[in-house]
Design a protein around this motif. Structure first.
Motif, short mmCIF file in Angstrom:
data_model
loop_
_atom_site.label_atom_id
_atom_site.label_comp_id
_atom_site.label_asym_id
_atom_site.label_seq_id
_atom_site.Cartn_x
_atom_site.Cartn_y
_atom_site.Cartn_z
N TRP A 1 72.46 39.26 -3.30
CA TRP A 1 72.03 37.88 -3.57
C TRP A 1 72.78 37.28 -4.75
O TRP A 1 73.11 36.09 -4.74
CB TRP A 1 70.53 37.81 -3.80
CG TRP A 1 69.77 37.88 -2.51
CD1 TRP A 1 69.03 38.92 -2.05
CD2 TRP A 1 69.71 36.87 -1.50
NE1 TRP A 1 68.51 38.63 -0.83
CE2 TRP A 1 68.91 37.36 -0.46
CE3 TRP A 1 70.26 35.60 -1.38
CZ2 TRP A 1 68.64 36.63 0.68
CZ3 TRP A 1 69.99 34.87 -0.23
CH2 TRP A 1 69.19 35.39 0.77
N LYS A 2 73.07 38.08 -5.75
CA LYS A 2 73.82 37.59 -6.91
C LYS A 2 75.21 37.13 -6.48
O LYS A 2 75.66 36.04 -6.85
CB LYS A 2 73.90 38.67 -7.98
CG LYS A 2 74.63 38.25 -9.22
CD LYS A 2 74.68 39.37 -10.23
CE LYS A 2 75.49 38.97 -11.45
NZ LYS A 2 75.61 40.06 -12.41
N PHE B 25 75.03 33.91 -4.46
CA PHE B 25 74.86 32.71 -5.26
C PHE B 25 76.12 32.36 -6.05
O PHE B 25 76.41 31.19 -6.29
CB PHE B 25 73.63 32.81 -6.16
CG PHE B 25 72.35 32.64 -5.40
CD1 PHE B 25 72.06 31.44 -4.76
CD2 PHE B 25 71.43 33.67 -5.31
CE1 PHE B 25 70.89 31.27 -4.05
CE2 PHE B 25 70.26 33.52 -4.60
CZ PHE B 25 69.98 32.32 -3.96
N LEU C 48 78.20 30.68 -3.49
CA LEU C 48 77.63 29.36 -3.25
C LEU C 48 78.01 28.39 -4.38
O LEU C 48 78.37 27.24 -4.13
CB LEU C 48 76.11 29.45 -3.12
CG LEU C 48 75.37 28.15 -2.83
CD1 LEU C 48 75.77 27.61 -1.46
CD2 LEU C 48 73.88 28.39 -2.91
N LEU C 49 77.95 28.87 -5.61
CA LEU C 49 78.32 28.05 -6.76
C LEU C 49 79.79 27.63 -6.71
O LEU C 49 80.12 26.46 -6.94
CB LEU C 49 78.02 28.79 -8.07
CG LEU C 49 78.43 28.07 -9.34
CD1 LEU C 49 77.49 26.89 -9.58
CD2 LEU C 49 78.41 29.01 -10.51
#
Length: 117
Positions: free
Chosen positions: A27-28, A31, A34-35
């Motif tokens: 998940w890290k 994200f 995604l960023l």
């Protein structure tokens, strides 16, 4: 009895290979990707049009951000970060040669296009 022991031992060693890749780390990395994608879209849709930045400035930024995303995908989702050095080099070195070939061909294409015009 010895066959069962070796089977259990083989299964146990297979699970520990990518032990450091947990759901939290997945998940890290997700994200982070995604960023980076949001930054790319922000530059493309907000910053570049409003400030009138040319593509010669924006394109290298996109290339760097895309290579950063490619690193995270290859390192974590393809588990290359957790592999042995030999396997990592066997994958990374040909990619570097391909990138170099693309750069050389891009340079040559400008030469040939300039000659025809």
């Amino acid at each position: 009895m010895s066959a069962e022991t070796s089977t259990v031992h083989t299964d146990a060693s297979g699970h520990g290979e990518h032990e450091t890749m947990t759901k939290g780390r997945i998940w890290k990395v997700f994200f982070i990707l995604l960023l980076i994608t949001c930054v790319e879209f922000f530059i493309a849709l907000v910053v570049a049009p409003k400030l009138g930045i040319s593509s010669t400035i924006v394109n290298p930024i996109y290339i760097v951000l895309t290579l950063l995303k490619a690193y995270f995908i290859v390192a974590f989702f393809m588990h290359l970060k957790f592999e042995k050095v030999g396997l990592a080099l066997a994958i990374i070195v040909p990619i570097l040669f391909i990138i170099g070939l693309i750069l050389v061909l891009t340079n040559e294409s400008h030469y040939w296009i300039g000659l025809r015009m």
